[in-house]
Design a protein around this motif. Structure first.
Motif, short mmCIF file in Angstrom:
data_model
loop_
_atom_site.label_atom_id
_atom_site.label_comp_id
_atom_site.label_asym_id
_atom_site.label_seq_id
_atom_site.Cartn_x
_atom_site.Cartn_y
_atom_site.Cartn_z
N LEU A 388 2.03 5.58 -8.75
CA LEU A 388 1.03 6.63 -8.50
C LEU A 388 1.62 7.70 -7.70
N LEU A 389 1.70 8.93 -8.36
CA LEU A 389 1.76 9.97 -7.32
C LEU A 389 3.20 9.89 -6.50
N GLY A 390 4.13 9.31 -7.13
CA GLY A 390 5.47 9.24 -6.26
C GLY A 390 5.66 8.06 -5.47
N ILE A 391 4.69 7.10 -5.60
CA ILE A 391 4.75 5.76 -4.78
C ILE A 391 4.62 4.76 -5.58
N SER A 392 5.69 3.82 -5.36
CA SER A 392 5.70 2.57 -6.48
C SER A 392 5.88 1.43 -5.57
N SER A 421 10.43 -14.59 -1.71
CA SER A 421 9.71 -13.83 -2.46
C SER A 421 10.17 -12.23 -2.05
N GLY A 422 9.87 -11.48 -2.79
CA GLY A 422 10.64 -10.38 -2.92
C GLY A 422 9.89 -9.16 -3.38
N GLN A 423 9.88 -8.07 -2.87
CA GLN A 423 9.34 -6.66 -3.34
C GLN A 423 10.21 -5.49 -3.27
N ARG A 424 10.01 -4.55 -4.12
CA ARG A 424 10.61 -3.20 -4.06
C ARG A 424 9.69 -2.17 -3.71
N VAL A 425 9.87 -1.49 -2.79
CA VAL A 425 9.00 -0.05 -2.41
C VAL A 425 9.72 1.00 -2.59
N GLY A 426 9.01 2.16 -3.49
CA GLY A 426 9.66 3.43 -3.45
C GLY A 426 8.90 4.74 -3.14
N ILE A 427 9.28 5.71 -2.52
CA ILE A 427 8.59 6.78 -2.40
C ILE A 427 9.27 7.99 -2.59
N LYS A 428 8.79 8.83 -3.93
CA LYS A 428 9.53 10.12 -4.02
C LYS A 428 8.43 11.05 -4.12
#
Length: 521
Positions: A388-392, A421-428
């Motif tokens: 949502l709005l560049g945050i994933s 456990s693993g997670q991927r966070v993105g900010i654009k």
């Protein structure tokens, strides 16, 4: 001046040799450590999660690479042996005396179906599931117990992408070169690990109060990155003190979103309020250094909650996400095979979701009492995902193995647990930081920094727990035990194989063995 004749020299030499022999004999008789690796004799692949038992209360489990170390705390006798057992393999007994094998090979065990059917009639998978549910409360221990255990928690962080493009800055010192140097100094990969050995007291049942006695603990962590970031923080503070006004505030905008942040008075460091805060903080820190009880109590309380949560994080709890037993109508099951595990025949049953459930896997059921004695599970889809709005966010991984054993209460409790456990966070997103001041005549805007950020961070958490011994307790025993917070983890800059020498632990993986903090300048 002293003179030692030939006879005196001989006597001294004999005495020294005598003491050396006594010390050597004491060490040999006091403790022996055996390290090895288990391999499949046919495939030559490592065998994880095998049980290595020396006595009823001295045993370990191989790690995911098939490696183990076990310490024996008395003199070795000719009849002493290690008993090695694993799901699907023939049990093997090896003499301890003279043990020098770097690799141990196990032969796969073929199970005769007729041999299984002698102990039980042929059940359908639905009948097996009904029997499991009917005996959940009687098969699994929820009473008071003392659990001697080793716990390890590892965090791995990878910055897959880190881009900041500066479009505009009214402060000359805050420029693209400074931003790039900051990004270059931030490690792209990092990890930290916490290990502890201790005893946990209390009811095994979920949400019950626990007491803990931590015997020893360590933390492997790279503090160099924190030092570098602290240097940058002071550098930025100097720039802000030069250009930013005391009574200003920051307005931070990112697309449609904006927030207002007042300037921290400690930035300038000379107000009366800040001085008082520093005095109070210094007094508190001084008192804390004398006793260190707050940190010790915090470490103990946090870890015992984590560990107690782990030993109940499975299918027995009706509210757990791994709900393939309680909500079996949501899964497909298939009896794949029969196997031999720790002197018992087990059904090998696979499960997968019909529709929206998260996990698939394999579980193993004792044919005699219908207890699930092992579960291997993994998620079939991301557990949580949004953009949502560049945050994933993509919580893409959760998998593990849980092994149960019968304890002194003649009920099952957790013997070993391994979960990742693993997670991927993105900010654009675009970002704009504006300094405003309502007390300045004319335009309120004073300074501005504007640019675009593009980050992708990958986080992996791995948790391991082995319970060496579960001893029954009474409520009176539990109440009589006085919990004391006396141990903090010892900080290690690199993996030290001697730190746990003489203790039984889970053999560390290669990433931990190769851990080494970067020396900061």
């Amino acid at each position: 001046m002293c003179y030692f004749g030939p006879k005196s020299i001989i006597m001294r030499t004999v005495t020294i040799l005598f003491f050396i022999s006594v010390i050597s004999t004491f060490k040999l008789s006091g403790q022996t450590t055996i390290s090895s690796k288990l391999m499949d004799s046919k495939t030559e692949q490592p065998i994880p999660y095998a049980t290595i038992q020396f006595s009823s209360n001295n045993g370990v489990i191989t790690n995911e690479n098939g490696e183990f170390s076990i310490s024996i705390y008395r003199a070795i006798q000719p009849q002493d042996s290690l008993v090695i057992s694993c799901l699907g393999y023939e049990t093997k007994s090896l003499a301890v005396k003279g043990f020098e094998k770097e690799t141990i090979y196990l032969n796969p065990k073929a199970v005769d179906l007729d041999e299984v059917l002698l102990t039980n009639k042929k059940y359908t998978v639905d009948e097996i599931l009904d029997s499991i549910k009917a005996r959940l409360n009687t098969n699994y221990d929820k009473d008071y117990a003392k659990r001697k255990l080793f716990f390890r928690e590892s965090f791995y962080n990878n910055i897959d992408k880190s881009v900041v493009n500066l479009d505009k800055s009214t402060i000359p010192e805050i420029n693209q070169q400074l931003i790039d140097s900051l990004l270059n100094d931030v490690p792209k990969t990092s990890s930290n690990h916490v290990e502890l050995l201790g005893n946990l007291y209390g009811k095994i049942a979920p949400y019950s109060k626990q007491k803990m006695d931590i015997l020893k603990a360590c933390r492997l962590e790279d503090e160099a990155s924190e030092v570098n970031l602290e240097n940058y923080e002071e550098r930025f503070n100097k720039i802000f003190r030069k250009y930013v006004k005391r009574d200003s505030y920051f307005k931070i905008k990112s697309g449609w979103f904006s927030t207002k942040e007042d300037i921290d008075s400690s930035l300038f460091g000379d107000t009366e309020q800040v001085k008082k805060e520093k005095e109070v903080t210094a007094a508190l820190l001084s008192e804390q250094r004398k006793r260190d009880s707050l940190r010790k109590a915090g470490f103990l309380n946090f870890r015992k909650r984590i560990i107690h949560g782990l030993e109940n994080n499975h299918f027995v709890d009706e509210d757990n996400d791994l709900n393939f037993i309680h909500k079996s109508n949501r899964y497909r099951f298939k009896v794949e095979d029969y196997a031999f595990m720790d002197d018992m025949f087990v059904y090998v049953i696979t499960f997968e979701p019909k529709r929206r459930e998260d996990y698939k896997g394999t579980f193993y059921v004792n044919t005699e009492d219908f207890a699930v004695v092992r579960v291997d599970y993994q998620n079939v889809k991301p557990l949580r995902r949004f953009r949502l709005l560049g945050i994933s966010l993509n919580q893409y991984l959760k998998e593990g193995t849980i092994i149960f054993h019968k304890n002194s209460n003649d009920k099952y409790s957790v013997k070993y647990l391994d979960e990742s456990s693993g997670q991927r966070v993105g900010i654009k997103r675009p970002i704009k930081i504006i300094e405003k001041n309502k007390n300045v005549k004319g335009r309120r805007q004073q300074n501005m920094v504007k640019g675009d950020v593009d980050f992708i961070v990958n986080n992996l958490e791995k948790t391991e727990l082995i319970v060496f011994e579960t001893e029954a307790l009474t409520e009176l025993d539990y109440n009589a035990f006085k919990e004391k917070a006396e141990v903090l983890p010892e900080y290690l800059k690199k993996y030290d194989p001697d730190f746990w020498k003489g203790y039984n632990i889970i053999e560390p993986n290669q990433a931990i063995k190769e851990f080494k903090a970067i020396e900061s300048e």
